[in-house]
Design a protein around this motif. Structure first.
Motif, mmCIF file in Angstrom:
data_model
loop_
_atom_site.group_PDB
_atom_site.id
_atom_site.type_symbol
_atom_site.label_atom_id
_atom_site.label_comp_id
_atom_site.label_asym_id
_atom_site.label_seq_id
_atom_site.Cartn_x
_atom_site.Cartn_y
_atom_site.Cartn_z
ATOM 1 N N GLY A 106 32.408 37.933 37.398
ATOM 2 C CA GLY A 106 32.792 36.781 38.262
ATOM 3 C C GLY A 106 33.898 35.997 37.955
ATOM 4 N N ILE A 107 34.907 36.672 37.662
ATOM 5 C CA ILE A 107 36.272 36.190 37.159
ATOM 6 C C ILE A 107 36.081 35.172 36.448
ATOM 7 C CG2 ILE A 107 38.567 35.540 38.112
ATOM 8 C CD1 ILE A 107 37.518 38.327 39.114
ATOM 9 N N ILE A 108 35.825 35.481 34.902
ATOM 10 C CA ILE A 108 35.779 34.482 33.761
ATOM 11 C C ILE A 108 36.810 34.637 33.080
ATOM 12 C CG2 ILE A 108 34.144 33.563 32.218
ATOM 13 C CD1 ILE A 108 33.085 33.482 35.026
ATOM 14 N N PRO A 109 37.867 33.899 33.087
ATOM 15 C CA PRO A 109 38.949 33.898 32.117
ATOM 16 C C PRO A 109 38.581 33.284 30.780
ATOM 17 C CG PRO A 109 39.363 32.739 34.333
ATOM 18 C CD PRO A 109 38.234 32.637 34.150
ATOM 19 N N MET A 110 39.062 33.938 29.614
ATOM 20 C CA MET A 110 38.789 33.644 28.423
ATOM 21 C C MET A 110 39.514 32.246 27.890
ATOM 22 S SD MET A 110 36.599 35.587 27.212
ATOM 23 C CE MET A 110 35.843 35.755 29.068
ATOM 24 N N ILE B 265 36.078 42.785 24.755
ATOM 25 C CA ILE B 265 36.082 41.472 25.586
ATOM 26 C C ILE B 265 37.271 41.786 26.693
ATOM 27 C CG2 ILE B 265 37.021 39.084 25.387
ATOM 28 C CD1 ILE B 265 36.598 39.273 22.488
ATOM 29 N N GLU B 266 36.615 41.554 27.973
ATOM 30 C CA GLU B 266 37.571 41.438 29.015
ATOM 31 C C GLU B 266 38.318 40.067 28.843
ATOM 32 O OE1 GLU B 266 35.426 42.728 32.821
ATOM 33 O OE2 GLU B 266 33.967 42.077 31.480
ATOM 34 N N PRO B 267 39.654 39.960 28.867
ATOM 35 C CA PRO B 267 40.324 38.872 28.785
ATOM 36 C C PRO B 267 40.159 37.915 29.871
ATOM 37 C CG PRO B 267 41.830 40.554 28.307
ATOM 38 C CD PRO B 267 40.536 41.399 28.610
ATOM 39 N N VAL B 268 39.898 38.594 31.086
ATOM 40 C CA VAL B 268 39.409 37.718 32.179
ATOM 41 C C VAL B 268 38.195 38.837 32.654
ATOM 42 C CG1 VAL B 268 39.543 36.747 34.446
ATOM 43 C CG2 VAL B 268 41.682 36.839 32.817
ATOM 44 N N ALA C 223 40.410 45.251 23.639
ATOM 45 C CA ALA C 223 40.483 44.499 24.820
ATOM 46 C C ALA C 223 40.295 45.552 26.015
ATOM 47 C CB ALA C 223 42.180 43.845 24.789
ATOM 48 N N ASP C 224 39.465 45.033 26.883
ATOM 49 C CA ASP C 224 39.192 45.905 27.973
ATOM 50 C C ASP C 224 40.229 45.199 29.061
ATOM 51 O OD1 ASP C 224 38.363 46.799 30.482
ATOM 52 O OD2 ASP C 224 36.177 46.824 30.003
ATOM 53 N N GLU C 225 41.123 46.067 29.649
ATOM 54 C CA GLU C 225 42.111 45.432 30.484
ATOM 55 C C GLU C 225 42.083 46.239 31.769
ATOM 56 O OE1 GLU C 225 44.204 43.148 30.536
ATOM 57 O OE2 GLU C 225 44.767 42.563 28.205
ATOM 58 N N VAL C 226 40.719 46.971 31.876
ATOM 59 C CA VAL C 226 40.828 47.595 33.099
ATOM 60 C C VAL C 226 40.941 47.122 34.474
ATOM 61 C CG1 VAL C 226 38.997 49.099 34.519
ATOM 62 C CG2 VAL C 226 39.147 49.291 32.039
ATOM 63 N N GLN C 227 40.591 45.689 34.125
ATOM 64 C CA GLN C 227 40.851 44.971 35.905
ATOM 65 C C GLN C 227 41.881 43.856 35.478
ATOM 66 O OE1 GLN C 227 37.308 43.556 37.831
ATOM 67 N NE2 GLN C 227 36.110 44.890 36.938
ATOM 68 N N SER C 228 42.283 43.567 34.263
ATOM 69 C CA SER C 228 43.100 42.424 34.152
ATOM 70 C C SER C 228 44.553 42.730 33.813
ATOM 71 C CB SER C 228 42.407 41.296 33.094
ATOM 72 O OG SER C 228 42.156 42.058 31.725
ATOM 73 N N GLY C 229 44.721 43.961 33.611
ATOM 74 C CA GLY C 229 46.077 44.444 33.167
ATOM 75 C C GLY C 229 47.141 44.751 34.298
ATOM 76 N N PHE C 230 48.197 45.245 33.813
ATOM 77 C CA PHE C 230 49.234 45.515 34.483
ATOM 78 C C PHE C 230 49.956 44.370 35.638
ATOM 79 C CE2 PHE C 230 47.107 49.381 33.414
ATOM 80 C CZ PHE C 230 47.993 50.240 33.402
ATOM 81 N N GLY C 231 50.016 43.268 34.966
ATOM 82 C CA GLY C 231 50.652 42.170 35.367
ATOM 83 C C GLY C 231 49.616 41.227 36.185
ATOM 84 N N ARG C 232 48.379 41.741 36.592
ATOM 85 C CA ARG C 232 47.742 40.877 37.383
ATOM 86 C C ARG C 232 47.397 39.656 37.307
ATOM 87 N NH1 ARG C 232 44.666 41.783 41.633
ATOM 88 N NH2 ARG C 232 45.419 44.337 41.958
ATOM 89 N N THR C 233 47.260 39.206 35.954
ATOM 90 C CA THR C 233 47.176 37.543 35.721
ATOM 91 C C THR C 233 48.461 36.515 35.904
ATOM 92 O OG1 THR C 233 47.383 38.222 33.289
ATOM 93 C CG2 THR C 233 45.164 38.204 34.178
ATOM 94 N N GLY C 234 49.436 37.469 36.152
ATOM 95 C CA GLY C 234 50.775 36.793 36.501
ATOM 96 C C GLY C 234 51.571 36.627 35.287
#
Length: 437
Positions: free
Chosen positions: A223-227, A215-218, A248-259
């Motif tokens: 299309g930027i779909i937040p869970m 699961i990508e958390p976002v 958890a696939d944090e390849v795009q959503s990780g490292f503080g990107r979601t704020g």
């Protein structure tokens, strides 16, 4: 010194002549665009025109183009020892593994232990996580979400739910469940039916015992779909009840990107068994990692597994610098503040432009979805292409994404500032106004 010709025409001709046909879909604009320089959130092309990078070079640039701390760390290490194969010990990747593990949740009792396996890319990290889950559980079947994107390798494609990314010859034992899209999901904007679908899919499309669910958390490219709240926790419960792991696939959503958090999964209560990360981990240096609970990674020691450049000390030096910059520059807080301000401006644009069906996202992981009609929500690929080209004219670089290529994905380097927000909003306003020109 090797000669490099920076002219647009010569570069485009050379690429067209010598790049494989498989790379033609990656050309986003009608006319070639050749970049020569990047500095923090900005890019310059060979003609010297300045752009605001709202794509982060596909989210790989996390803390800024050519960030001096990251460049200095990598250059210093490369001058001393550029590469050391994983079979030997080196302090830089060892320290980096410790620092990455320290970013993971400790669990309710504070006793969770995490270990790290470095890879060359996010796709390789996904492949490894698939193998790790199957090795640990002894089960083969995996679950993934529709409209998920996990990478272009054969294994990663098999859990990618977008037809345009799926090629012949993918491995099997994967079942897809409906993504909990709060804008156009098949079960509407409530969470429970999507969780019920997980149970039905396990009962009907698997052996009843599964290796795990990715699961990508976002969802990023999807299309930027937040869970929605509660989905990750509910999914983890159902997957574990069937013998599987929550990945958890944090390849795009990780490292503080979601704020709000360092990792996207932290928006919900469930702690993953395996976390996959890449892209922003190296701020442009090729690097990925699988971070797993120690006991889950242990069975992998029974056979050989390593990635040639995965623990490359130069890339790991860059990765260590990225973590330091995130902490010292308060990058996560900036993503929250600037992302929140930008989301407000996107909502304003939605009120003025009927082609904008939805705006959404968290932190600096935002999207504008373009439709033909707000009532039917029919995707408008043609209008998206028009706006996309107009964004280039306005000095904005972003991407078309989603299964219908009808979403503008806004994922800039996380150093985007409040001073940039109005310029970005004005550029988007002008781009959407071009639809009526």
């Amino acid at each position: 010194m090797l000669h490099t010709d920076w002219t647009t025409d010569d570069t485009a001709a050379r690429r067209d002549a010598y790049y494989a046909a498989s790379l033609t879909k990656f050309v986003p604009f009608r006319e070639p665009l050749v970049f020569k320089k990047g500095q923090m959130q900005y890019l310059w092309d060979v003609e010297g025109r300045k752009y605001t990078d709202l794509l982060g070079m596909n989210l790989c640039i996390s803390v800024g183009h050519s960030h001096p701390s990251v460049v200095e760390a990598a250059m210093s290490q490369a001058q001393e020892l550029t590469h050391c194969t994983t079979m030997f010990y080196h302090p830089v990747p060892a320290h980096f593994a410790e620092e990455l593990a320290a970013t993971m949740p400790k669990g309710p009792n504070g006793d969770l232990k995490w270990v790290v396996h470095f890879t060359n890319s996010g796709s390789e990290a996904i492949d490894l996580a698939m193998t790790m889950a199957r090795t640990y559980t002894g089960n083969l079947d995996l679950l993934a979400l529709r409209t998920a994107y996990h990478g272009p390798t054969a294994a990663a494609q098999s859990i990618t739910g977008i037809a345009g990314w799926r090629h012949p010859g993918m491995p099997g034992n994967v079942a897809f469940v409906a993504e909990p899209n709060q804008y156009r999901g098949i079960f509407g904007a409530t969470t429970q039916p999507y969780l019920d679908e997980i149970e039905r899919t396990i009962q009907s499309a698997t052996t009843g015992r599964i290796a795990g669910m990715f699961i990508e958390p976002v969802q990023g490219y999807g299309g930027i779909i937040p869970m929605p709240p509660g989905y990750l926790t509910g999914a983890a419960e159902r997957v574990r009840a069937a013998g599987g792991l929550y990945v958890a696939d944090e390849v795009q959503s990780g490292f503080g990107r979601t704020g709000d958090h360092m990792w996207g999964f932290e928006a919900d209560e469930a702690i993953p068994d395996i976390v996959v990360m890449a892209k922003g981990i190296g701020n442009g240096f090729p690097l990925g990692a699988v971070v797993a609970r120690k006991h889950i990674a242990a069975p992998m020691a029974e056979k050989f597994m390593f990635h040639t450049y995965g623990a490359n000390p130069t890339c790991c030096a860059a990765g260590r610098a990225v973590l330091q910059v995130i902490a010292e520059d308060k990058v996560q807080q900036n993503a929250k503040d600037v992302g929140g301000a930008l989301l407000e401006r996107l909502s304003d644009l939605q009120q003025r432009h009927p082609s904008i069906g939805d705006v959404r996202g968290r932190g600096l992981m935002l999207a504008v979805e373009i439709v033909k009609d707000r009532k039917t929500k029919e995707p408008d690929k043609a209008a998206t292409a028009t706006v996309f080209e107009a964004c280039r004219d306005a000095g904005l670089i972003l991407s078309k994404s989603g299964p219908h290529q009808s979403v503008l994905r806004i994922v800039p380097p996380m150093c985007l500032s409040m001073d940039d927000v109005e310029g970005v909003a004005d550029g988007l306003d002008a781009a959407f106004s071009s639809l009526n020109a």
